[in-house]
Motif scaffolding. Structure first.
Motif, PDB file in Angstrom:
ATOM      1  N   SER A   1      -7.544  -3.810   0.502  1.00 43.47           N
ATOM      2  CA  SER A   1      -8.395  -4.415   1.251  1.00 43.47           C
ATOM      3  C   SER A   1      -8.018  -5.680   1.069  1.00 43.47           C
ATOM      4  O   SER A   1      -8.831  -6.707  -0.120  1.00 43.47           O
ATOM      5  CB  SER A   1      -9.645  -3.313   1.269  1.00 43.47           C
ATOM      6  OG  SER A   1     -10.391  -3.915  -0.428  1.00 43.47           O
TER       7      SER A   1
ATOM      8  N   VAL B   1      -8.380  -3.581   5.985  1.00 40.87           N
ATOM      9  CA  VAL B   1      -7.995  -2.724   5.269  1.00 40.87           C
ATOM     10  C   VAL B   1      -6.539  -2.214   5.686  1.00 40.87           C
ATOM     11  O   VAL B   1      -6.543  -1.958   6.345  1.00 40.87           O
ATOM     12  CB  VAL B   1      -8.954  -1.520   4.973  1.00 40.87           C
ATOM     13  CG1 VAL B   1     -10.167  -1.865   4.828  1.00 40.87           C
ATOM     14  CG2 VAL B   1      -9.604  -0.871   6.918  1.00 40.87           C
TER      15      VAL B   1
ATOM     16  N   HIS C   1      -5.065   2.055  -1.263  1.00 43.11           N
ATOM     17  CA  HIS C   1      -6.250   1.617  -0.375  1.00 43.11           C
ATOM     18  C   HIS C   1      -6.041   0.351  -0.973  1.00 43.11           C
ATOM     19  O   HIS C   1      -6.570  -0.264  -2.045  1.00 43.11           O
ATOM     20  CB  HIS C   1      -7.716   2.901  -0.763  1.00 43.11           C
ATOM     21  CG  HIS C   1      -8.148   1.507  -0.205  1.00 43.11           C
ATOM     22  ND1 HIS C   1      -9.239   0.497   0.553  1.00 43.11           N
ATOM     23  CD2 HIS C   1      -8.819   2.229   1.754  1.00 43.11           C
ATOM     24  CE1 HIS C   1      -9.687   0.443   0.957  1.00 43.11           C
ATOM     25  NE2 HIS C   1      -9.467   1.823   2.331  1.00 43.11           N
TER      26      HIS C   1
ATOM     27  N   CYS D   1      -7.031  -3.613  -5.158  1.00 40.70           N
ATOM     28  CA  CYS D   1      -6.972  -2.121  -4.455  1.00 40.70           C
ATOM     29  C   CYS D   1      -7.753  -0.983  -5.037  1.00 40.70           C
ATOM     30  O   CYS D   1      -7.619  -1.279  -6.418  1.00 40.70           O
ATOM     31  CB  CYS D   1      -5.375  -1.829  -5.178  1.00 40.70           C
ATOM     32  SG  CYS D   1      -3.591  -3.213  -4.169  1.00 40.70           S
TER      33      CYS D   1
ATOM     34  N   HIS E   1      -4.223   1.390   4.788  1.00 43.75           N
ATOM     35  CA  HIS E   1      -3.994   2.521   3.632  1.00 43.75           C
ATOM     36  C   HIS E   1      -2.708   3.037   3.341  1.00 43.75           C
ATOM     37  O   HIS E   1      -1.986   2.885   4.748  1.00 43.75           O
ATOM     38  CB  HIS E   1      -4.745   4.120   4.705  1.00 43.75           C
ATOM     39  CG  HIS E   1      -6.325   3.470   4.864  1.00 43.75           C
ATOM     40  ND1 HIS E   1      -6.405   4.202   3.682  1.00 43.75           N
ATOM     41  CD2 HIS E   1      -7.121   3.149   6.009  1.00 43.75           C
ATOM     42  CE1 HIS E   1      -8.214   3.804   4.233  1.00 43.75           C
ATOM     43  NE2 HIS E   1      -7.915   3.001   5.344  1.00 43.75           N
ATOM     44  N   SER E   2      -2.582   3.877   2.618  1.00 39.43           N
ATOM     45  CA  SER E   2      -1.076   4.380   2.654  1.00 39.43           C
ATOM     46  C   SER E   2      -0.724   5.131   3.466  1.00 39.43           C
ATOM     47  O   SER E   2      -1.301   6.575   3.393  1.00 39.43           O
ATOM     48  CB  SER E   2      -0.632   4.662   1.087  1.00 39.43           C
ATOM     49  OG  SER E   2       0.586   5.151   0.644  1.00 39.43           O
TER      50      SER E   2
ATOM     51  N   THR F   1      -8.151   8.718   1.586  1.00 40.90           N
ATOM     52  CA  THR F   1      -8.895   7.352   1.386  1.00 40.90           C
ATOM     53  C   THR F   1     -10.788   7.490   1.137  1.00 40.90           C
ATOM     54  O   THR F   1     -10.456   8.203   0.607  1.00 40.90           O
ATOM     55  CB  THR F   1      -8.646   7.332   3.646  1.00 40.90           C
ATOM     56  OG1 THR F   1      -9.030   8.370   3.374  1.00 40.90           O
ATOM     57  CG2 THR F   1      -7.357   8.066   3.688  1.00 40.90           C
TER      58      THR F   1
ATOM     59  N   GLU G   1     -14.696   0.077   5.194  1.00 47.95           N
ATOM     60  CA  GLU G   1     -13.863  -0.430   6.325  1.00 47.95           C
ATOM     61  C   GLU G   1     -14.252  -1.047   6.674  1.00 47.95           C
ATOM     62  O   GLU G   1     -15.287  -2.307   6.171  1.00 47.95           O
ATOM     63  CB  GLU G   1     -14.281   0.124   7.115  1.00 47.95           C
ATOM     64  CG  GLU G   1     -14.154   2.257   7.407  1.00 47.95           C
ATOM     65  CD  GLU G   1     -14.585   2.949   8.806  1.00 47.95           C
ATOM     66  OE1 GLU G   1     -13.182   2.688   9.420  1.00 47.95           O
ATOM     67  OE2 GLU G   1     -15.381   3.631   8.266  1.00 47.95           O
TER      68      GLU G   1
ATOM     69  N   GLY H   1      -8.678   2.661  -5.349  1.00 50.24           N
ATOM     70  CA  GLY H   1      -8.645   4.941  -5.337  1.00 50.24           C
ATOM     71  C   GLY H   1      -9.619   5.696  -5.706  1.00 50.24           C
ATOM     72  O   GLY H   1     -10.705   5.266  -7.004  1.00 50.24           O
TER      73      GLY H   1
ATOM     74  N   ALA I   1       0.976  -1.319  -0.262  1.00 50.59           N
ATOM     75  CA  ALA I   1      -0.565  -0.062   0.392  1.00 50.59           C
ATOM     76  C   ALA I   1       0.934   0.882  -0.368  1.00 50.59           C
ATOM     77  O   ALA I   1       0.519   2.781  -0.937  1.00 50.59           O
ATOM     78  CB  ALA I   1      -0.727   0.184   0.725  1.00 50.59           C
TER      79      ALA I   1
END
Length: 272
Positions: free
Chosen positions: A115, A129, A113, A232, A131-132, A138, A142, A234, A107
């Motif tokens: 998951s 999950v 992002h 991934c 997050h970078s 974001t 969740e 975004g 990430a």
């Protein structure tokens, strides 16, 4: 006489523990087919428990790592502890914890992002999950959130894991759930299966939300019975089609590495 009193006391104690456990489990069940976040008032309405009882139970379950409380939302959601229990029941013992560093590194490296999702009935339940740490971007996705199987990269990757005798009845159920949109959904699904066969991953552009793009790969872990995928996602401006392809190519060896790491952990556990 004293022994008789002790037996009655023990029985009452067991009854009290059983009642508390039952209420705690019923409260967790209230999150099924519900919005991700629920307030104590929501839980009172769903369970018919007294408000003080719900407040006490949610605090206890949060302390146990089974619920997560958001001070901003002033609501609870299912926490990773519940997902790990579910993973254990499905044969995914130790999978998440053993692969967490690899996923977080991915990430951060690709600024995405990430998951992990597991098949849950006719949906894709987000298990964890990541997050970078290098980007402020974001998503409102969740642990505990359920994505549709039809029309999402995560869902298509999960379906691609299934043997045909399990996949076809589930596809039939999805057709009944989405009668009007089914021709387009089925076409996208069949194309996704071919993409997984060809590249090891599948992409979706604007299918979950119109401005969100995603790429997902199935997790073929023979030592784990859980049907899982890794994705991934975004905003489209950060993950245009060319970047989706780039991330997808990197995602395939990550998926293979995750399964190898999980197999090593399981072998070590069995050796003890």
């Amino acid at each position: 006489m004293g022994q008789e009193i002790k037996r009655n006391s023990d029985a009452e104690g067991r009854s009290a523990v059983s009642s508390a456990l039952s209420r705690g489990l019923n409260l967790l069940v209230a999150f099924i087919d519900a919005p991700v976040w629920l307030s104590n008032s929501d839980l009172v309405e769903k369970t018919s428990f007294p408000a003080p009882t719900v407040a006490r139970l949610t605090r206890s379950l949060a302390d146990m790592g089974l619920l997560h409380y958001s001070t901003k939302r002033r609501r609870y959601r299912l926490a990773a502890g519940v997902m790990q229990l579910g993973g254990s029941a499905e044969g995914g013992v130790g999978l998440i914890e053993s692969v967490r560093p690899l996923i977080q590194q991915f990430a951060d490296q690709h600024l995405v992002h990430v998951s992990l999702a597991a098949l849950d009935g006719a949906g894709a339940r987000i298990v964890e999950v990541f997050h970078s740490s290098s980007t402020l971007v974001t998503l409102r996705l969740e642990s505990g959130y359920v994505l549709p199987l039809a029309g999402t990269a995560t869902g298509h990757a999960l379906l691609s894991c299934l043997p045909i005798e399990r996949r076809e009845p589930l596809i039939g159920e999805l057709a009944l759930r989405h009668p009007h949109a089914w021709p387009a959904l089925r076409k996208a699904m069949m194309a996704a299966f071919e993409e997984v066969k060809r590249n090891g991953y599948t992409r979706s552009m604007g299918s979950w939300y119109t401005d969100i793009n995603a790429v997902a790969a199935p997790l073929h872990c023979p030592h784990h019975d859980a049907i899982m995928s890794i994705a991934c996602s975004g905003p489209a401006q950060h993950l245009p089609p060319e970047r989706l392809e780039e991330v997808g190519h990197a995602l395939v060896p990550l998926a293979e590495a995750l399964c190898s790491r999980a197999a090593e952990e399981l072998h070590t556990y069995a050796g003890h």
